[in-house]
Every structure is written in C-alpha cells, then in structure tokens.
Motif scaffolding. Structure first.
Motif, short mmCIF file in Angstrom:
data_model
loop_
_atom_site.label_atom_id
_atom_site.label_comp_id
_atom_site.label_asym_id
_atom_site.label_seq_id
_atom_site.Cartn_x
_atom_site.Cartn_y
_atom_site.Cartn_z
N VAL A 234 29.21 14.89 7.26
CA VAL A 234 28.96 13.62 7.95
C VAL A 234 29.88 13.42 9.16
O VAL A 234 29.61 12.58 10.01
N GLU A 235 30.97 14.18 9.25
CA GLU A 235 31.87 14.12 10.40
C GLU A 235 32.58 15.44 10.55
O GLU A 235 32.89 16.10 9.55
N THR A 236 32.87 15.82 11.80
CA THR A 236 33.71 16.98 12.07
C THR A 236 35.07 16.49 12.56
O THR A 236 35.14 15.71 13.52
N ILE A 237 36.12 16.93 11.90
CA ILE A 237 37.46 16.54 12.30
C ILE A 237 38.00 17.45 13.40
O ILE A 237 38.57 16.99 14.39
N MET A 238 37.80 18.78 13.26
CA MET A 238 38.27 19.70 14.29
C MET A 238 37.55 21.05 14.17
O MET A 238 37.13 21.43 13.08
N GLU A 239 37.41 21.72 15.30
CA GLU A 239 36.95 23.10 15.32
C GLU A 239 38.15 24.00 15.07
O GLU A 239 39.26 23.72 15.53
N VAL A 240 37.94 25.08 14.33
CA VAL A 240 39.05 25.92 13.88
C VAL A 240 38.85 27.37 14.33
O VAL A 240 37.72 27.88 14.31
N SER A 241 39.92 28.01 14.74
CA SER A 241 39.94 29.46 14.95
C SER A 241 41.32 29.97 14.58
O SER A 241 42.26 29.19 14.43
N SER A 242 41.46 31.28 14.44
CA SER A 242 42.74 31.86 14.02
C SER A 242 43.62 32.16 15.22
O SER A 242 43.14 32.58 16.27
N ARG A 243 44.91 31.95 15.05
CA ARG A 243 45.89 32.15 16.12
C ARG A 243 46.97 33.15 15.70
O ARG A 243 47.29 33.27 14.51
N LEU A 244 47.51 33.83 16.69
CA LEU A 244 48.74 34.60 16.47
C LEU A 244 49.89 33.62 16.66
O LEU A 244 49.96 32.94 17.69
N ILE A 245 50.76 33.54 15.66
CA ILE A 245 51.90 32.63 15.77
C ILE A 245 53.20 33.42 15.75
O ILE A 245 53.27 34.54 15.23
N ALA A 246 54.22 32.82 16.34
CA ALA A 246 55.55 33.44 16.38
C ALA A 246 56.60 32.41 16.03
O ALA A 246 56.45 31.22 16.34
N ASN A 247 57.65 32.85 15.38
CA ASN A 247 58.82 32.03 15.16
C ASN A 247 59.54 31.85 16.50
O ASN A 247 59.84 32.83 17.18
N ARG A 248 59.80 30.62 16.90
CA ARG A 248 60.36 30.36 18.23
C ARG A 248 61.73 31.04 18.43
O ARG A 248 62.00 31.60 19.49
N ALA A 249 62.55 31.02 17.41
CA ALA A 249 63.87 31.65 17.53
C ALA A 249 63.73 33.15 17.68
O ALA A 249 64.39 33.78 18.52
N ALA A 250 62.83 33.76 16.89
CA ALA A 250 62.62 35.21 16.98
C ALA A 250 62.04 35.59 18.33
O ALA A 250 62.35 36.66 18.88
N PHE A 251 61.21 34.71 18.87
CA PHE A 251 60.60 34.99 20.18
C PHE A 251 61.68 35.14 21.25
O PHE A 251 61.54 35.92 22.19
#
Length: 223
Positions: free
Chosen positions: A184-201
C-alpha cells in the motif's frame, strides 16, 4: 630484521541473494574466494582469496554494517535499507553496486486494503525489522507508528493478529501475494552498496584501490 606484513583487508559480505549477485562483481574486481566459500556445507565464516591482502567474512546482511562500522571489517557489501536503518556515522558508502534491487514497503491484508486509505491513518501498528526507518517514515507524515520488532516471517504477523500491517523488503511481491497481502506504500527503493569504515579509508592505503576496483567493475557491467 624483516617487516611484518600488514593484516589483510577484511571484506564483509552478506549471506543469501545479494551474495549471489555480488559474486560476479567480486570476480570482475579481481577477488576470487577460496573453494570453501562456495561450499554450502562449510561452516567456516572467514575465507582467504586469491589475494593475500584480502580476506572475506560471510555474515548476516544486518551484521555487515555493524562489523564495518566498528572496524572489525574495513569494507562490506550491504543494502541501502540497512544503511538507512542503522545510520552509522562511521560508514562511507562510495559505490552503488547496482545489484540487490528491491523496495521497502508497507503491506497489509488484501481485504483491509480494499477499504483502507493510508492518507487517513493517524496511528499504525506495524511488524518490521526496520523500526527506525518505519517510525521515521510515518513521523514525516504525522502518523504515530507502534513497531513490533521481528527478524523474519513478517507475513505471519497479520495472519496471526500480531499486527495488521508489516514493513518489509519486496522484490517480486510473490511472498506477499501467497500470504494474502498487498503493498500500500513504498518507503524507499533499495540497492546494494560498497561500504567502507571511515577511519580505515584514511589510514589503510590499500582500501582506496579496492574501492576503485569495484567502481570499475560496476562501470564494466553497465557499459
């Protein structure tokens, strides 16, 4: 006296459907896991790859963000739904991998939807594993959301009168249909992301070339 080799970069990947879609991307990025990684009978959780500087860990999708945010892994693959639910400030999501497409939606029994108008809601009782996102979505509409946290089998909640509505990921909609539910409602469209730890970056020089490798892998896939 010899220098000690640095610890491998750890890439956290999710179990299940996203991993199946991510495997070709890993290969295009030059990362080939050891054979045990593809062995469904293996109970191992950490795996070597063809590169001595990269190891993989295989964990639940919701745990990928936690491992990376706390620095136990330096990189990860995770859905944008998980990123939005946890909203960790320690995470950087530099690459949309273009896989794992689905949507986070509100669903209810078809019989209820036939007479229901979401625009008239003032209070909702919802079963979901996304309480933060759900409350945020409904608060923006001036609706009070009572969230019941479940980790799976969401479709049972309306059938057993736990909650009349659910918020869950929807891909084909087949599971909803087979359980008598409709979106009855869409909250958000979803896809997969590559994420990184900010400190490690910032502190691990090996991270940036890996991010660039995934970015090129995605570009080759969409070219």
């Amino acid at each position: 006296m010899t220098d000690t080799a640095p610890e491998p970069i750890i890439l956290a990947v999710p179990k299940g459907r996203i991993l199946e879609e991510a495997s070709p991307l890993l290969a295009r990025a030059g990362i080939v896991p050891e054979p045990a990684f593809s062995d469904e009978g293996s109970r191992a959780l950490r795996f070597r790859t063809n590169r001595p500087d990269i190891d993989l860990i295989r964990v639940r999708a919701f745990d990928v963000a936690t491992f990376v945010a706390h620095g136990a892994a330096q990189l990860g693959i995770v859905g944008s739904d998980v990123l939005a639910e946890f909203d960790y400030s320690e995470l950087y999501a530099p690459v949309d991998l273009g896989i794992g497409h689905c949507r986070l939606s509100v669903a209810e029994p078809a019989a209820l939807a036939a007479t229901d108008d979401p625009r008239g809601w003032s209070h909702v009782r919802v079963a979901t594993k996304y309480p933060h996102l759900t409350r945020k979505h409904f608060e923006a509409r001036g609706v009070q959301a009572e969230c019941i946290k479940l980790n799976g089998a969401m479709e049972l909640a309306p059938l057993l009168d736990l909650a009349p509505r659910i918020v869950d990921l929807v891909s084909s909609g087949r599971t909803l249909k087979e359980n008598g539910l409709v979106e009855v409602e869409t909250i958000m469209e979803v896809s997969s992301r590559l994420i990184a730890n900010r400190a490690a970056f910032k502190t691990r020089p090996e991270v940036l070339p890996l991010v660039d490798g995934f970015r090129r892998a995605v570009e080759r896939d969409t070219a």
